[in-house]
Structure formats: C-alpha cells, structure tokens
Design a protein around this motif. Structure first.
Motif, PDB file in Angstrom:
ATOM      1  N   ALA A  47     -39.392  53.477  27.955  1.00 35.38           N
ATOM      2  CA  ALA A  47     -38.803  52.153  27.752  1.00 35.38           C
ATOM      3  C   ALA A  47     -38.419  51.553  29.098  1.00 35.38           C
ATOM      4  N   VAL A  48     -38.671  50.266  29.224  1.00 34.33           N
ATOM      5  CA  VAL A  48     -38.269  49.532  30.420  1.00 34.33           C
ATOM      6  C   VAL A  48     -37.388  48.371  29.958  1.00 34.33           C
ATOM      7  N   MET A  49     -36.165  48.332  30.496  1.00 32.67           N
ATOM      8  CA  MET A  49     -35.195  47.320  30.117  1.00 32.67           C
ATOM      9  C   MET A  49     -35.145  46.228  31.185  1.00 32.67           C
ATOM     10  N   VAL A  50     -35.146  45.001  30.765  1.00 31.96           N
ATOM     11  CA  VAL A  50     -34.930  43.891  31.685  1.00 31.96           C
ATOM     12  C   VAL A  50     -33.581  43.259  31.324  1.00 31.96           C
ATOM     13  N   ASN A  51     -32.647  43.324  32.263  1.00 30.97           N
ATOM     14  CA  ASN A  51     -31.322  42.754  32.043  1.00 30.97           C
ATOM     15  C   ASN A  51     -30.643  43.291  30.779  1.00 30.97           C
ATOM     16  N   ALA A  52     -30.782  44.593  30.585  1.00 31.69           N
ATOM     17  CA  ALA A  52     -30.123  45.241  29.452  1.00 31.69           C
ATOM     18  C   ALA A  52     -29.835  46.693  29.812  1.00 31.69           C
ATOM     19  N   SER A  53     -28.857  47.275  29.171  1.00 30.98           N
ATOM     20  CA  SER A  53     -28.435  48.646  29.440  1.00 30.98           C
ATOM     21  C   SER A  53     -29.489  49.648  28.967  1.00 30.98           C
ATOM     22  N   THR A  54     -29.628  50.743  29.708  1.00 22.73           N
ATOM     23  CA  THR A  54     -30.535  51.825  29.291  1.00 22.73           C
ATOM     24  C   THR A  54     -30.132  52.418  27.944  1.00 22.73           C
ATOM     25  N   ARG A  55     -28.878  52.222  27.568  1.00 24.22           N
ATOM     26  CA  ARG A  55     -28.343  52.834  26.349  1.00 24.22           C
ATOM     27  C   ARG A  55     -29.001  52.309  25.065  1.00 24.22           C
TER      28      ARG A  55
ATOM     29  N   GLY B 186     -43.244  44.301  17.481  1.00 25.11           N
ATOM     30  CA  GLY B 186     -42.248  43.580  18.252  1.00 25.11           C
ATOM     31  C   GLY B 186     -41.286  42.875  17.321  1.00 25.11           C
ATOM     32  N   SER B 187     -40.090  42.669  17.809  1.00 24.30           N
ATOM     33  CA  SER B 187     -39.108  41.957  16.996  1.00 24.30           C
ATOM     34  C   SER B 187     -37.976  41.493  17.904  1.00 24.30           C
ATOM     35  N   THR B 188     -37.191  40.563  17.405  1.00 16.60           N
ATOM     36  CA  THR B 188     -35.960  40.218  18.089  1.00 16.60           C
ATOM     37  C   THR B 188     -34.835  40.908  17.336  1.00 16.60           C
ATOM     38  N   LEU B 189     -34.107  41.776  18.028  1.00 18.03           N
ATOM     39  CA  LEU B 189     -33.062  42.562  17.376  1.00 18.03           C
ATOM     40  C   LEU B 189     -31.871  41.670  17.045  1.00 18.03           C
ATOM     41  N   PRO B 190     -31.020  42.105  16.117  1.00 18.61           N
ATOM     42  CA  PRO B 190     -29.881  41.273  15.695  1.00 18.61           C
ATOM     43  C   PRO B 190     -29.018  40.789  16.876  1.00 18.61           C
ATOM     44  N   ASN B 191     -28.938  41.586  17.932  1.00 22.08           N
ATOM     45  CA  ASN B 191     -28.119  41.187  19.092  1.00 22.08           C
ATOM     46  C   ASN B 191     -28.881  40.294  20.072  1.00 22.08           C
ATOM     47  N   GLY B 192     -30.110  39.904  19.725  1.00 18.10           N
ATOM     48  CA  GLY B 192     -30.876  39.005  20.583  1.00 18.10           C
ATOM     49  C   GLY B 192     -31.819  39.698  21.546  1.00 18.10           C
ATOM     50  N   LEU B 193     -31.729  41.018  21.656  1.00 11.29           N
ATOM     51  CA  LEU B 193     -32.682  41.736  22.517  1.00 11.29           C
ATOM     52  C   LEU B 193     -34.092  41.544  21.982  1.00 11.29           C
ATOM     53  N   GLU B 194     -35.022  41.278  22.897  1.00 17.24           N
ATOM     54  CA  GLU B 194     -36.420  41.124  22.495  1.00 17.24           C
ATOM     55  C   GLU B 194     -37.160  42.438  22.725  1.00 17.24           C
ATOM     56  N   LEU B 195     -37.647  43.024  21.650  1.00 16.11           N
ATOM     57  CA  LEU B 195     -38.296  44.332  21.684  1.00 16.11           C
ATOM     58  C   LEU B 195     -39.801  44.165  21.511  1.00 16.11           C
ATOM     59  N   ARG B 196     -40.557  44.749  22.438  1.00 17.55           N
ATOM     60  CA  ARG B 196     -42.018  44.779  22.287  1.00 17.55           C
ATOM     61  C   ARG B 196     -42.503  46.192  22.555  1.00 17.55           C
ATOM     62  N   GLN B 197     -43.394  46.682  21.706  1.00 14.76           N
ATOM     63  CA  GLN B 197     -44.061  47.962  21.973  1.00 14.76           C
ATOM     64  C   GLN B 197     -45.480  47.623  22.410  1.00 14.76           C
ATOM     65  N   VAL B 198     -45.808  47.965  23.657  1.00 12.12           N
ATOM     66  CA  VAL B 198     -47.035  47.496  24.297  1.00 12.12           C
ATOM     67  C   VAL B 198     -47.952  48.677  24.623  1.00 12.12           C
ATOM     68  N   ARG B 199     -49.245  48.513  24.344  1.00 12.32           N
ATOM     69  CA  ARG B 199     -50.188  49.580  24.703  1.00 12.32           C
ATOM     70  C   ARG B 199     -50.352  49.677  26.207  1.00 12.32           C
ATOM     71  N   VAL B 200     -50.295  50.907  26.722  1.00 11.46           N
ATOM     72  CA  VAL B 200     -50.527  51.189  28.141  1.00 11.46           C
ATOM     73  C   VAL B 200     -51.527  52.348  28.243  1.00 11.46           C
ATOM     74  N   PRO B 201     -52.204  52.476  29.377  1.00 11.47           N
ATOM     75  CA  PRO B 201     -53.134  53.602  29.526  1.00 11.47           C
ATOM     76  C   PRO B 201     -52.396  54.935  29.406  1.00 11.47           C
ATOM     77  N   LEU B 202     -53.109  55.986  29.020  1.00  8.38           N
ATOM     78  CA  LEU B 202     -52.515  57.319  29.000  1.00  8.38           C
ATOM     79  C   LEU B 202     -52.255  57.806  30.417  1.00  8.38           C
ATOM     80  N   GLY B 203     -53.151  57.485  31.341  1.00  7.86           N
ATOM     81  CA  GLY B 203     -52.990  57.920  32.738  1.00  7.86           C
ATOM     82  C   GLY B 203     -54.227  58.649  33.206  1.00  7.86           C
TER      83      GLY B 203
ATOM     84  N   GLY C 111     -33.350  41.461  27.742  1.00 12.37           N
ATOM     85  CA  GLY C 111     -32.052  40.928  27.346  1.00 12.37           C
ATOM     86  C   GLY C 111     -31.543  39.930  28.366  1.00 12.37           C
ATOM     87  N   ASP C 112     -30.281  39.612  28.257  1.00 14.75           N
ATOM     88  CA  ASP C 112     -29.646  38.693  29.191  1.00 14.75           C
ATOM     89  C   ASP C 112     -28.248  39.228  29.486  1.00 14.75           C
TER      90      ASP C 112
END
Lengths: 432, 432
Positions: free
Chosen positions: B378-386, A115-132, A426-427
């Motif tokens: 990817a799931v975006m909250v208040n951000a563009s899919t781009r 996870g990180s906060t991107l330079p433009n302020g977007l908060e990025l998280r890579q989260v584990r989810v079930p395969l299905g 994002g916002d």
C-alpha cells in the motif's frame, strides 16, 4: 550480434558473488525496477523492436538452431522431437507475428481492479502492477523463449529464461536478439536474460533466490514440475499435468458424446488438455460402448478398460490401477463404467490432476451437480476438454496453465503475470 | 460440551496413519468436499449457530481461559500480554458479534469473476470457489481462533487452526463450541479443527501436508513467518512484518506531515502498519524537524536519527544500520534527512518490508512519482500508514495482511480466501 548482448559468461562486477545465476537474478531485479513505472508505449515499443529484429536476424537464429539440430541428430533424438526443435525462416516469422499479437493485447498494468471512496473520504484504488522478476524453467521448443519474454515484457516484468540444454544454442541466439532489441528501444537489456549454465545446480540456485525472483513458473514434464514445487523457497506457479476425464452421463446425446470423446482424446494426444480417461454411466453403456469403441479404433486409440469395457470390445486391454493414474499423452485411454454420476465424481476426485473434466449430458440437474462437485481448473459441459487453453479462452496468449489454486488457476494470460498494490489518497487523514 | 466435539486425541480409524496432524488434515479435506457445493444459507446458518453458541457457552470458555491465564501468571508473563490473552464475558460477546458481522458480508463463493461467449458459441465463466483446506498458524489472542474460523467457513473452506501453547486451553474450548455449532447446523464438524500437539513437529507436518492442505497462512512474529515460508511445500501466504516509512516531501504541508507522522507512529505502535522510519526532504528539514521532534516527544517517542536529526534535537539517539532495518513495534522511530524524493525511494527499496509507505506532499508530480516507484502493498498519499487494514478498507474483516505478491497482496478479505474455476458450456463443441 554484439557480444555485449550475449548472456554474460562471468559475474557482473556490481554486487558480484560466486554465483553467475544470482548475479543474473540481481541484474533482473534492477531491470524490473526500471520497467515497473514505464508506460505501455515504452513496453510496446520494445516488443515491436523484438518482432522486427527476429525477422532481420533470422539467418543468425537458424544458424544457431542448426547446431542444436546437429547435436540432436548425433545423439539419436527422434525425428518428431527434432522437428519440434527446428526453426525455419517461416517459423521465425510466425514467432515474430505472435510478438506483434502480444503488442495488440490490452495492457494489464495500471488496471484498477477495485476502488471506492471510504466513508472518511479516503480514495482507495487497487491497481495492477508487474510481479517484478519472473523465472521460467522450460523444456519446450525454442519459440517458448520468445513467447515467454514477450508476455513478461508486456506485463512489465523482467524475465529469467532457463530452457533445455537441447535448445541452448537456439535460445542463446534468440535471447541475444531480444536483448539488443530491448536495448535499442531504450529499455534495460537485462529485462531479458538466459540463466547461465545447464546443470541442475543452476535450477536449484534459481529456486532459492528468494527476494530476487518473485515467481517461478516451471513448464515441462511432471518430474521437472515436482522438483521445482518441492524444492523452491521462491513462490511457484505449478503448471499442468493433465489427467483429464470425460464423463458420459446416462442422459447423454450419444452422437455428441462420441464426438467429444474422440476429439478430447485424439485431436492432439500429446497435450495436457487431452482426455486420458472416459467414465460411462451404466445406464447408457450398452448403447455407448460399441459406438465409442468403433470410433476410438478408427482414430487409432487403444482402450485400457474395466470388465465392462473388456466385455464390449475384443481389443480392449485390461486396465490396472496405473491406467487410472496415467497421463498417457498418447493414443491410449483408460475406460470404466460407473453406477452413477457421484461414482464418476469420486473417481475423478481420486485420480484427476485437477486440470479439466467434461460431462456430456442433456440433463440440467446432472450438469449442475457435476460442475458443482468437480474441483478442477476447468469443467466442460457438452464440450471437449481440448478447449482449456489461453488462446481458445480469448486471452490472446498464455504463459502456461496453472493447476494450483493460489494466484492463478487455469490458462494464465497477462493479468496473471501481475500483482496489485493499493493506492490510498487522503488530505491529511489520520486514524482516530 | 460433548466429548465428540473435542479435537481427537488419537488418530481417526479411517485412513489412520501414525500422524494425528495428517489425520486431522485428511478429515479437513473430506469436510472441504462437503462444504464446497453448499449454498450461502447453509454456511451462514452455521455461523449464526456459532455466534449463539459462543454466548450460551461463555462460562465454559472463560473457565478454560482462566487456566491459560493462571499458567501465564505462574510463568511470569507480562500483564499486557496476560490482558491480551484474557477472555471476559464482554469480550466473548464481542467475538460473537464479529461472527454476525461476517454473516452479513457478501458471499464470495459463486461470484462470476469474468465471463464471455466465445466466437464459437462456448459460454465461458470464471467462478469463485473455496480454496479447500486453509491452515492458520498463529501466535495471537484467542479471538483469532473464532475470527479465522468464521472467515474460512463463510468462504466455504475447512480450517485447521494451530494456535499458540499459551492459549491452548482457551482455543480447545472455543473450537469445541465451534464444532458443536457447525454440526448442529448440519455441516461437518471437521470443517473446524484444532491441530493436535504443541510441538514444532506439528507445524512441520502441517507445512508438508501437500495435497491435504491448500494454503498455509502464518500470522505472528518474523521468525514464525520465516520458518513457514522457507520450510513449506504447501503454498504459503506470507503475512506482514511492517517496516513502514513516512516520507515528508519538500512541498509537504508541515502541520499535516506532523499529524500524519505522529498518528502513523504512536496511535498504536504495536501493529504492523505503524510507521518505523521517517524520511524528510532536506528542503523542508529546517522547518519540519523541530516541529516533529516536539510532537514525537509529546507522544513519548524516542527518535533514532541521522546526523541532521541529531543536530536538531538533543534527545535524538544516533541511528545505526540496525535502526533502518528495525520493525520496532514500540515508541521508537528511525529518522533521516534525504536530498530528494528519489533518495527516499532508494532508502525504502533497500529497507522496507514492502508493507506500507506514505508520502506527505502538496506536489502532484511528487505524489505520482512516489506512488509509481514504491513497490509496496500500500502507498498512502497524505494519509497515515495506519489505514492499511481490512476493516478500514471496507472489506469487513481480514484474515491477515499479505506482504507477498502472489495471490493476494495487502489486507485479505473473503475473496482472497477463494480460488476460481472455469465453467465452459457448449452444445457438442469440439476443436477443429
């Protein structure tokens, strides 16, 4: 046992097709959708209900198991295999205890992998989810039915179980108990299903149920695994045939090398992490071969050796090309003397199944080179090949040992039964 | 250009078979064995040599490119596509600069992913290693040839490149430059190879070269990807068709929702992370639809809407089932009003390709529920899919966007081009 909990004999009415297998997969898909967002407490609750139910309904399980055993004896099955098939009340209790151990393992679902906060302020998280939906095709003992279901539920997956016909009555009874317990905990019973039918066709349908099944994990003999790998359009995780090697380097501690070799070969020869070939540096052969031959003979191992080994021991059988390729899974070992480490690596590259190889050496440079050049799931330095195992590695449990390179390599624990998704917050962020 | 650096027209003599494709794969396998143990400096050195050589030999590259362009014009190719095919000296310089950016990225090889000392004293490390031989099948612009080769080399992999026939002369020239540069840096030229032949057969051979090719990554249209996924026995990483959705929640900030929708659809409609469908909560439809229609019209977007959208705008085209399924990749969008968030999720589950979905909302509970229920890369909250993009995510570069769940999901950077192996160090450890 309620009849509602038994694997259905006829297709479900919703989305019914001509195929009971596809209907089963479709129900698993729906169950997976319900499971995925559930918190840990819900999944753990179902596992605890399973552990309790297995103990409470032991009589039902052992009665069904008796049918399989009777059939096995009728068809003249070897007693060792009958023993592996047998469920006693003690064994059922041990299986239930294993389920409780799975409850105690850390939850893989929801773990933030990066996870990180991107330079433009977007908060990025890579989260584990079930395969299905996870499909397991196995030839092993009925305890696998419960182990596999428990690991899949813990990791938030629905599971389709396709066991062997020799354990069908046992598996049916076990799955009935599991389904009732899952339902009693408020989760969909279809999270655990036995694939109906025992024909090859039911495996083929599972292999091509792309979009309904997210991954297939074949566990069993080389022929089963090859069939699934080559015929599936569903992604497959290939598990472990093990043609494992022990390389005794010129600068090996000879006592250590003998101990490791005998342990790797003979401590439990029937498993995939047992050694099948020993390669010895010619500089240590004169000292090592007599010691190794004595120790292997004492352990009841037959050596299939090259010229050097044949010269060293009267009982050594002449090795053929087939010996280098063999996963014996028995008290047999192929043996060769090699001019140097690189020749050992070349031999391993040519014949290994990529499971586990070990080097025994006191030379740091040799250890480093061997580790760097050998492209296998696990490389042991001064340790037995027998350690490649989820429980030995501290993963708590394993669903199999992957010998492929994609997704998972080596013992697969709970994290290997998950995928990830990116959550980006994002916002009002837009791209410029 | 030395003729030795050109992709061979005839099978190599060593291990020669009837198949030039398999011979190419066999040479890649050998090169991968040499690459795997090399330190970062050696791989970076080859990349810097590539960047220099691309600039030095620009004339050669643009001359070959001119052949492709002439052929494209002869066959009446659209000018937009001709433009994408075109390599100018400036574009070649930009490609070289991208290679230098790859040099600066962290080395994935050798990273210790996890490690521990086991209770018995065994030291366990899980270490990133190259996958081995990576095959890329692509229909894109010739810059992909260099980008893909650079990422594969950086991660220690040999690469087999199978580009489109429309760029064959350009790709041949580029690969010749890459191979010479790799060789000049002391690495095997066969680490970078163009797959010979342009027929479908050469793709089929690549798809079934199990044991020689470790992974295939198809990049291109849906039909190419389906062919590779369904026909391969080699493991495949499925990349991105994107039927992406924007869901405007009842409690969305309407200004923000309009901005995000227009950006997601129209900022660059031809790419996989562009939005193809907008779903609007009925509670905000009266306010949102007129605003959205005005903004989309201003951006030149045609709306294919359900009854509510048709009622809101005279220019709205009636949507059919096909619209919900479409990845338009154009200035078109499907649009529906839904009764609530769960209905939006149900629509997405049914029609999405699992690439990227966005929610616009001020309601934390709605955001949490959407993130939890939507099963996409990817799931975006208040951000563009781009924003679903390796470069936007800070990965530096990407080889593609995986829409499958195994191995890699989402933008694939350097770590996704690796596997791992376990290195276990003991001091005579055996299992009891």
């Amino acid at each position: 046992m309620t009849s509602a909990s038994m694997p259905p004999a006829t297709p479900a009415t919703a989305n019914a097709t001509d195929s009971p297998v596809l209907d089963t997969a479709r129900r698993a898909r729906e169950a997976a959708t319900v499971l995925a967002p559930l918190p840990r407490t819900a999944r753990d609750g179902a596992l605890l209900a399973i552990a309790d139910a297995l103990v409470e309904r032991t009589a039902e399980i052992t009665a069904a198991n008796a049918e399989d055993i009777a059939k096995a004896r009728e068809t003249g099955t070897a007693e060792a295999i009958v023993d592996r098939l047998t469920l006693t009340p003690e064994r059922v209790a041990a299986i239930a205890a294993d389920v409780r151990d799975v409850v105690a393992l850390p939850d893989p679902v929801g773990e933030v992998v990066r996870g990180s906060t991107l330079p433009n302020g977007l908060e990025l998280r890579q989260v584990r989810v079930p395969l299905g939906v996870v499909g397991i095709i196995y030839e092993a003992r009925p305890n696998v039915t419960v182990d596999a279901a428990a690991l899949c539920l813990k990791s938030g997956n629905a599971v389709l179980l396709r066991g062997s016909s020799s354990a069908y009555a046992s598996n049916r009874a076990l799955v009935a108990v599991l389904r009732d317990a899952v339902a009693s905990a408020g989760l969909p019973a279809d999270a655990v299903q036995l694939v109906p039918g025992l024909s090859r066709d039911s495996v083929t349908e599972l292999m091509t149920a792309r979009g309904l099944v997210d991954v297939l994990i074949p566990r069993g003999g080389a022929s089963l695994i090859r069939t699934v790998v080559e015929g599936s359009t569903v992604p497959v995780i290939e598990t472990g045939t093990g043609n494992c090697h022990v390389y005794v380097d010129e600068r090996a501690d000879v006592d250590m090398a003998v101990d490791i070799l005998v342990n790797a070969k003979a401590q439990r020869p029937s498993v995939c992490n047992a050694a099948e070939t020993v390669l010895v540096h010619e500089g240590v052969a004169d000292v090592f071969l007599p010691r190794a031959l004595e120790a292997l003979a004492a352990a009841g191992v037959t050596v299939h050796g090259d010229a050097a080994w044949q010269k060293a021991g009267a009982d050594v059988v002449a090795a053929t090309e087939e010996d280098w390729e063999s996963e014996y899974l028995s008290y047999d070992i192929a043996a060769a003397v090699v001019p140097d480490l690189d020749a050992a690596v070349a031999h391993i590259r040519r014949y290994s199944s990529g499971h586990t190889e070990a080097i025994v050496t006191r030379d740091t440079a040799a250890a480093r080179r061997f580790v760097s050049l050998v492209d296998s799931t696990a490389v042991m330095v001064n340790a037995s090949t027998r350690f490649t195992d989820g429980s030995q590695f501290g993963f708590g449990a394993e669903i199999g040992i992957s010998t492929q390179k994609l997704h998972a390599r080596g013992p697969m624990g709970l994290p290997e039964l998950t995928s990830t998704k990116y959550v980006v917050t994002g916002d009002g962020h837009v791209r410029g």
